[in-house]
Write a protein that holds these residues in place. Structure first.
Motif, mmCIF file in Angstrom:
data_model
loop_
_atom_site.group_PDB
_atom_site.id
_atom_site.type_symbol
_atom_site.label_atom_id
_atom_site.label_comp_id
_atom_site.label_asym_id
_atom_site.label_seq_id
_atom_site.Cartn_x
_atom_site.Cartn_y
_atom_site.Cartn_z
ATOM 1 N N ILE A 1 0.872 -1.168 0.000
ATOM 2 C CA ILE A 1 0.000 0.000 0.000
ATOM 3 C C ILE A 1 0.909 1.217 0.000
ATOM 4 C CG2 ILE A 1 -1.703 1.313 1.316
ATOM 5 C CD1 ILE A 1 -2.826 -1.365 2.310
ATOM 6 N N CYS A 2 0.713 2.102 -0.992
ATOM 7 C CA CYS A 2 1.598 3.251 -1.152
ATOM 8 C C CYS A 2 0.918 4.314 -2.015
ATOM 9 C CB CYS A 2 2.909 2.817 -1.801
ATOM 10 S SG CYS A 2 2.685 2.118 -3.444
ATOM 11 N N GLN A 3 1.614 5.400 -2.257
ATOM 12 C CA GLN A 3 1.112 6.416 -3.183
ATOM 13 C C GLN A 3 1.513 6.030 -4.599
ATOM 14 O OE1 GLN A 3 2.827 10.053 -1.710
ATOM 15 N NE2 GLN A 3 1.037 10.466 -0.454
ATOM 16 N N ILE A 4 0.655 6.345 -5.554
ATOM 17 C CA ILE A 4 0.948 6.118 -6.970
ATOM 18 C C ILE A 4 0.885 7.488 -7.643
ATOM 19 C CG2 ILE A 4 0.177 5.003 -9.109
ATOM 20 C CD1 ILE A 4 -1.001 2.765 -7.319
ATOM 21 N N PRO A 5 1.959 7.891 -8.335
ATOM 22 C CA PRO A 5 2.041 9.259 -8.851
ATOM 23 C C PRO A 5 1.271 9.511 -10.151
ATOM 24 C CG PRO A 5 4.045 8.106 -9.375
ATOM 25 C CD PRO A 5 3.200 7.158 -8.545
ATOM 26 N N ALA A 6 0.052 9.026 -10.221
ATOM 27 C CA ALA A 6 -0.812 9.296 -11.378
ATOM 28 C C ALA A 6 -2.205 9.572 -10.826
ATOM 29 C CB ALA A 6 -0.828 8.107 -12.335
ATOM 30 N N PRO A 7 -2.708 10.792 -10.936
ATOM 31 C CA PRO A 7 -4.024 11.112 -10.380
ATOM 32 C C PRO A 7 -5.109 10.145 -10.876
ATOM 33 C CG PRO A 7 -2.915 13.097 -11.132
ATOM 34 C CD PRO A 7 -2.087 11.932 -11.607
ATOM 35 N N GLY A 8 -5.805 9.537 -9.923
ATOM 36 C CA GLY A 8 -6.864 8.588 -10.251
ATOM 37 C C GLY A 8 -6.424 7.134 -10.229
ATOM 38 N N ALA A 9 -5.116 6.891 -10.300
ATOM 39 C CA ALA A 9 -4.617 5.510 -10.262
ATOM 40 C C ALA A 9 -4.678 4.990 -8.837
ATOM 41 C CB ALA A 9 -3.190 5.440 -10.781
ATOM 42 N N ARG A 10 -5.232 3.811 -8.676
ATOM 43 C CA ARG A 10 -5.286 3.164 -7.361
ATOM 44 C C ARG A 10 -4.529 1.843 -7.356
ATOM 45 N NH1 ARG A 10 -11.061 3.185 -4.929
ATOM 46 N NH2 ARG A 10 -9.836 2.814 -3.052
ATOM 47 N N VAL A 11 -4.065 1.414 -8.542
ATOM 48 C CA VAL A 11 -3.373 0.136 -8.693
ATOM 49 C C VAL A 11 -2.236 0.298 -9.696
ATOM 50 C CG1 VAL A 11 -3.625 -2.283 -9.387
ATOM 51 C CG2 VAL A 11 -5.559 -1.088 -8.360
ATOM 52 N N GLU A 12 -1.104 -0.315 -9.397
ATOM 53 C CA GLU A 12 -0.012 -0.424 -10.363
ATOM 54 C C GLU A 12 0.584 -1.818 -10.200
ATOM 55 O OE1 GLU A 12 4.107 1.840 -11.721
ATOM 56 O OE2 GLU A 12 2.613 2.911 -10.531
ATOM 57 N N ILE A 13 0.839 -2.479 -11.317
ATOM 58 C CA ILE A 13 1.327 -3.862 -11.281
ATOM 59 C C ILE A 13 2.564 -3.984 -12.145
ATOM 60 C CG2 ILE A 13 0.764 -6.291 -11.761
ATOM 61 C CD1 ILE A 13 -2.216 -5.526 -11.409
ATOM 62 N N GLU A 14 3.559 -4.660 -11.613
ATOM 63 C CA GLU A 14 4.819 -4.938 -12.317
ATOM 64 C C GLU A 14 4.990 -6.451 -12.371
ATOM 65 O OE1 GLU A 14 9.553 -4.465 -11.273
ATOM 66 O OE2 GLU A 14 8.136 -3.059 -10.387
ATOM 67 N N ILE A 15 5.395 -6.971 -13.524
ATOM 68 C CA ILE A 15 5.522 -8.418 -13.704
ATOM 69 C C ILE A 15 6.891 -8.754 -14.292
ATOM 70 C CG2 ILE A 15 4.682 -10.413 -15.060
ATOM 71 C CD1 ILE A 15 2.728 -9.666 -12.874
ATOM 72 N N THR A 16 7.462 -9.847 -13.831
ATOM 73 C CA THR A 16 8.622 -10.470 -14.464
ATOM 74 C C THR A 16 8.154 -11.838 -14.941
ATOM 75 O OG1 THR A 16 10.135 -9.342 -12.957
ATOM 76 C CG2 THR A 16 11.004 -11.246 -14.156
ATOM 77 N N ALA A 17 8.465 -12.160 -16.186
ATOM 78 C CA ALA A 17 8.014 -13.433 -16.764
ATOM 79 C C ALA A 17 9.164 -14.104 -17.504
ATOM 80 C CB ALA A 17 6.844 -13.198 -17.718
ATOM 81 N N SER A 18 8.970 -15.366 -17.810
ATOM 82 C CA SER A 18 9.939 -16.155 -18.549
ATOM 83 C C SER A 18 9.440 -16.391 -19.960
ATOM 84 C CB SER A 18 10.142 -17.499 -17.843
ATOM 85 O OG SER A 18 10.926 -18.357 -18.638
ATOM 86 N N ARG A 19 10.312 -16.292 -20.922
ATOM 87 C CA ARG A 19 9.930 -16.608 -22.301
ATOM 88 C C ARG A 19 9.949 -18.098 -22.570
ATOM 89 N NH1 ARG A 19 12.219 -12.467 -26.685
ATOM 90 N NH2 ARG A 19 13.450 -14.267 -27.224
ATOM 91 N N SER A 20 10.637 -18.834 -21.758
ATOM 92 C CA SER A 20 10.749 -20.276 -21.994
ATOM 93 C C SER A 20 9.452 -21.013 -21.664
ATOM 94 C CB SER A 20 11.895 -20.866 -21.174
ATOM 95 O OG SER A 20 11.584 -20.795 -19.783
ATOM 96 N N GLY A 21 8.668 -20.434 -20.734
ATOM 97 C CA GLY A 21 7.414 -21.069 -20.366
ATOM 98 C C GLY A 21 7.583 -22.295 -19.487
#
Length: 131
Positions: free
Chosen positions: A106-126
């Motif tokens: 839970i934190c501040q997000i520097p975009a007015p109106g944004a309540r969620v921000e998501i960051e993902i790391t994924a694998s190309r190999s699957g």
């Protein structure tokens, strides 16, 4: 060899970042907010913001030859406890069978109106090799 994917958002040039970086078989997707893809506005509902963010991330991963099914790390940022309680079930729907590692803050997000921000790391190999 590193490749980059750009969304075309003005903030990428201003702040000097890419929407995603592909480094070998790993894809790092920058924090993504949940603007509506048609109106470019933030829905009031944090759950819908999460769905929009995850859809945008999945589109980016597909450009890199992957998808959310290949997620190995998720980092989720919300603005308050109400947003958290709305977003957690959405994460369960998407990641219930995938089970990436997860950080949730839970934190501040520097975009007015944004309540969620998501960051993902994924694998190309699957595929993940058991340790």
């Amino acid at each position: 060899m590193r490749n980059r994917i750009f969304s075309g958002a003005p903030s990428e040039a201003i702040a000097g970042y890419a929407k995603a970086v592909i480094d070998g078989s790993t894809i790092y997707v920058s924090g993504t907010t949940g603007r509506d893809p048609v109106t470019n506005e933030f829905p009031e509902d944090p759950a819908q913001q999460a769905r929009n963010a995850l859809s945008s991330i999945n589109d980016t991963l597909r450009q890199a030859g992957s998808s959310l099914a290949d997620a190995i790390v998720s980092r989720v940022f919300v603005t308050d406890a109400e947003a958290a309680s709305s977003v957690i079930p959405v994460l369960g729907e998407v990641f219930g069978d995938i089970r990436p590692t997860s950080t949730f803050l839970i934190c501040q997000i520097p975009a007015p109106g944004a309540r969620v921000e998501i960051e993902i790391t994924a694998s190309r190999s699957g595929s993940v090799v058991p340790g």
